[in-house]
Design an enzyme around this catalytic site. Structure first.
Site, PDB file in Angstrom:
ATOM      1  N   LYS A  28      58.383  43.111  67.726  1.00 56.65           N
ATOM      2  CA  LYS A  28      58.947  42.867  66.387  1.00 56.65           C
ATOM      3  C   LYS A  28      60.458  42.615  66.469  1.00 56.65           C
ATOM      4  CE  LYS A  28      57.693  46.931  64.893  1.00 56.65           C
ATOM      5  NZ  LYS A  28      57.170  47.527  66.148  1.00 56.65           N
ATOM      6  N   ARG A 103      56.487  51.440  56.640  1.00 57.38           N
ATOM      7  CA  ARG A 103      55.642  52.055  57.668  1.00 57.38           C
ATOM      8  C   ARG A 103      54.615  53.006  57.084  1.00 57.38           C
ATOM      9  NH1 ARG A 103      59.452  51.655  62.347  1.00 57.38           N
ATOM     10  NH2 ARG A 103      58.393  52.499  64.156  1.00 57.38           N
ATOM     11  N   ARG A 142      61.836  48.462  78.677  1.00 56.91           N
ATOM     12  CA  ARG A 142      62.817  47.876  77.750  1.00 56.91           C
ATOM     13  C   ARG A 142      64.238  48.391  78.023  1.00 56.91           C
ATOM     14  NH1 ARG A 142      61.838  48.369  71.494  1.00 56.91           N
ATOM     15  NH2 ARG A 142      61.534  50.539  72.049  1.00 56.91           N
ATOM     16  N   ARG A 175      66.300  53.415  75.457  1.00 63.13           N
ATOM     17  CA  ARG A 175      66.170  54.289  74.279  1.00 63.13           C
ATOM     18  C   ARG A 175      65.567  55.640  74.665  1.00 63.13           C
ATOM     19  NH1 ARG A 175      63.567  50.720  69.528  1.00 63.13           N
ATOM     20  NH2 ARG A 175      62.338  52.624  69.313  1.00 63.13           N
ATOM     21  N   ARG A 186      54.386  57.900  69.146  1.00 64.82           N
ATOM     22  CA  ARG A 186      54.736  56.791  68.238  1.00 64.82           C
ATOM     23  C   ARG A 186      53.499  55.926  67.958  1.00 64.82           C
ATOM     24  NH1 ARG A 186      59.259  54.354  71.785  1.00 64.82           N
ATOM     25  NH2 ARG A 186      59.193  52.619  70.324  1.00 64.82           N
TER      26      ARG A 186
HETATM   27  P1  AP5 Z   1      60.577  44.914  71.146  1.00 64.92           P
HETATM   28  O1  AP5 Z   1      60.786  43.570  70.539  1.00 64.92           O
HETATM   29  O2  AP5 Z   1      61.785  45.784  71.299  1.00 64.92           O
HETATM   30  O3  AP5 Z   1      59.376  45.688  70.403  1.00 64.92           O
HETATM   31  P2  AP5 Z   1      59.291  46.323  68.969  1.00 64.92           P
HETATM   32  O4  AP5 Z   1      57.994  45.933  68.366  1.00 64.92           O
HETATM   33  O5  AP5 Z   1      60.526  46.028  68.177  1.00 64.92           O
HETATM   34  O6  AP5 Z   1      59.211  47.865  69.379  1.00 64.92           O
HETATM   35  P3  AP5 Z   1      60.014  49.140  68.873  1.00 64.92           P
HETATM   36  O7  AP5 Z   1      59.797  50.184  69.942  1.00 64.92           O
HETATM   37  O8  AP5 Z   1      61.440  48.840  68.547  1.00 64.92           O
HETATM   38  O9  AP5 Z   1      59.235  49.497  67.621  1.00 64.92           O
HETATM   39  P4  AP5 Z   1      59.150  50.819  66.919  1.00 64.92           P
HETATM   40  O10 AP5 Z   1      58.567  50.386  65.661  1.00 64.92           O
HETATM   41  O11 AP5 Z   1      58.440  51.897  67.648  1.00 64.92           O
HETATM   42  O12 AP5 Z   1      60.681  51.371  66.916  1.00 64.92           O
HETATM   43  P5  AP5 Z   1      61.738  51.509  65.752  1.00 64.92           P
HETATM   44  O13 AP5 Z   1      63.079  51.383  66.349  1.00 64.92           O
HETATM   45  O14 AP5 Z   1      61.375  50.674  64.589  1.00 64.92           O
HETATM   46  O15 AP5 Z   1      59.903  44.678  72.584  1.00 64.92           O
HETATM   47  C1  AP5 Z   1      59.592  45.775  73.419  1.00 64.92           C
HETATM   48  C2  AP5 Z   1      59.652  45.318  74.875  1.00 64.92           C
HETATM   49  O16 AP5 Z   1      58.637  44.346  75.100  1.00 64.92           O
HETATM   50  C3  AP5 Z   1      60.985  44.649  75.257  1.00 64.92           C
HETATM   51  O17 AP5 Z   1      61.329  45.031  76.578  1.00 64.92           O
HETATM   52  C4  AP5 Z   1      60.669  43.144  75.198  1.00 64.92           C
HETATM   53  O18 AP5 Z   1      61.445  42.410  76.096  1.00 64.92           O
HETATM   54  C5  AP5 Z   1      59.201  43.114  75.542  1.00 64.92           C
HETATM   55  N1  AP5 Z   1      58.441  42.045  74.863  1.00 64.92           N
HETATM   56  C6  AP5 Z   1      58.569  41.644  73.571  1.00 64.92           C
HETATM   57  N2  AP5 Z   1      57.706  40.659  73.297  1.00 64.92           N
HETATM   58  C7  AP5 Z   1      57.009  40.432  74.451  1.00 64.92           C
HETATM   59  C8  AP5 Z   1      55.973  39.519  74.808  1.00 64.92           C
HETATM   60  N3  AP5 Z   1      55.466  38.662  73.928  1.00 64.92           N
HETATM   61  N4  AP5 Z   1      55.511  39.559  76.067  1.00 64.92           N
HETATM   62  C9  AP5 Z   1      56.009  40.455  76.989  1.00 64.92           C
HETATM   63  N5  AP5 Z   1      56.999  41.338  76.707  1.00 64.92           N
HETATM   64  C10 AP5 Z   1      57.479  41.322  75.451  1.00 64.92           C
HETATM   65  O19 AP5 Z   1      61.482  53.041  65.255  1.00 64.92           O
HETATM   66  C11 AP5 Z   1      61.904  54.128  66.051  1.00 64.92           C
HETATM   67  C12 AP5 Z   1      61.682  55.412  65.258  1.00 64.92           C
HETATM   68  O20 AP5 Z   1      62.484  55.399  64.055  1.00 64.92           O
HETATM   69  C13 AP5 Z   1      60.254  55.662  64.759  1.00 64.92           C
HETATM   70  O21 AP5 Z   1      59.445  56.273  65.765  1.00 64.92           O
HETATM   71  C14 AP5 Z   1      60.504  56.590  63.554  1.00 64.92           C
HETATM   72  O22 AP5 Z   1      60.747  57.907  63.990  1.00 64.92           O
HETATM   73  C15 AP5 Z   1      61.790  56.027  62.968  1.00 64.92           C
HETATM   74  N6  AP5 Z   1      61.555  55.018  61.910  1.00 64.92           N
HETATM   75  C16 AP5 Z   1      61.936  53.711  61.948  1.00 64.92           C
HETATM   76  N7  AP5 Z   1      61.565  53.080  60.830  1.00 64.92           N
HETATM   77  C17 AP5 Z   1      60.920  54.006  60.059  1.00 64.92           C
HETATM   78  C18 AP5 Z   1      60.271  53.947  58.786  1.00 64.92           C
HETATM   79  N8  AP5 Z   1      60.199  52.794  58.093  1.00 64.92           N
HETATM   80  N9  AP5 Z   1      59.721  55.082  58.297  1.00 64.92           N
HETATM   81  C19 AP5 Z   1      59.782  56.250  58.982  1.00 64.92           C
HETATM   82  N10 AP5 Z   1      60.369  56.369  60.195  1.00 64.92           N
HETATM   83  C20 AP5 Z   1      60.940  55.249  60.734  1.00 64.92           C
END
Ligand code: AP5
Length: 234
Positions: A28, A103, A142, A175, A186
């Site tokens: 994403k 979410r 990552r 991270r 997660r």
């Molecule tokens: P990346 O693009 O970074 O993946 P992502 O889907 O963004 O994954 P995240 O880990 O950031 O998502 P998340 O939802 O768990 O974390 P967030 O920060 O929102 O890609 C990942 C890796 O894969 C990279 O190395 C990339 O190069 C590789 N890649 C990408 N595409 C690829 C492909 N097609 N092929 C191969 N490799 C690929 O949330 C963190 C925490 O914050 C949550 O756990 C929660 O505690 C809190 N939080 C955030 N938002 C909320 C909310 N709305 N409500 C409640 N808590 C929240």
């Protein structure tokens, strides 16, 4: 769909909310950065916003940290206040890309109200459908630039110089929540609390799905095709 997108090459405009929905590591953030560059709209990552609060040691950051450290979601009321504040900033007037929000069902319902109030109509929701088997590798590999936020992967998308961002030379960091045991928490939180949104948005006929297990550039093409098609009302 009530959204308005002008797909003219090099000058694309977007006047709606785009929501990227998918499990941790689905890509994403990677794709949101690309859409943000092409359309010139902000990339709103609620995870990045929370990490910023943690690094600034705000009250919100203090409450969020222990939850994020174990892969649990932050309470809805804290998220909604933070998001509503961000959307009131002028750069969000012409649309934005959400990565990681909403979410939960209450977040989705409240976001609908906020979007109507701001005159942005229905969102375009893109579901990143991905094979879970590859997620641990993607997330443990990552690395993110500490300056510009560019996303790398030590296995599949490494920087030219180890530990340094190709774009600005920034230090690449890992991270805290990209440890296997936290990643499992997660993914569980996603399955339990976020996956029901797929059905919610499908029922509202605003959901599109991409194969997020595909190569990164193919995913980008699929996302851009969806946004262009939405402009034509398809
Ligand atoms: P990346 O693009 O970074 O993946 P992502 O889907 O963004 O994954 P995240 O880990 O950031 O998502 P998340 O939802 O768990 O974390 P967030 O920060 O929102 O890609 C990942 C890796 O894969 C990279 O190395 C990339 O190069 C590789 N890649 C990408 N595409 C690829 C492909 N097609 N092929 C191969 N490799 C690929 O949330 C963190 C925490 O914050 C949550 O756990 C929660 O505690 C809190 N939080 C955030 N938002 C909320 C909310 N709305 N409500 C409640 N808590 C929240």
């Amino acid at each position: 769909m009530a959204s308005t997108i002008d797909p003219s090459v090099g000058k694309r405009t977007l006047r709606c909310a785009v929501i990227f929905l998918g499990p941790p590591g689905a890509g994403k953030g990677t794709q949101a950065r690309r859409v943000s560059q092409v359309y010139g709209v902000p990339h709103l990552s609620t995870g990045d916003m929370l990490r910023d609060h943690i690094s600034r040691q705000t009250e919100l950051g203090r409450q969020a940290k222990p939850l994020m450290d174990r892969g649990a979601l932050v309470p809805d009321e804290l998220m909604l206040g933070m998001v509503d504040d961000r959307l009131s900033q002028p750069d969000c007037a012409n649309g934005f890309v959400f990565d990681g929000f909403p979410r939960t069902l209450p977040q989705a319902r409240d976001l609908d109200v906020i979007l109507q109030r701001r005159g942005l109509g229905d969102p375009i929701v893109i579901h990143f459908a991905v094979d879970y088997e590859g997620l641990i590798r993607r997330l443990t590999g990552r690395r993110t630039c500490s300056i510009g936020g560019e996303i790398y992967n030590v296995y599949d998308h490494p920087p030219k110089v180890e530990g340094k961002c190709d774009q600005d030379g920034g230090e690449l960091i890992q991270r805290h929540d990209d440890q296997p045991e936290v990643i499992r928490g997660r993914i569980e939180a996603y399955d339990r609390q976020t996956k029901p949104l797929v059905e919610y948005y499908a029922g509202r006929r605003v959901l599109r799905t991409v194969d997020a297990s595909a190569d990164m550039d193919l995913v980008t093409q699929a996302v851009m095709d969806i946004l262009s098609a939405a402009a034509l009302g398809k």
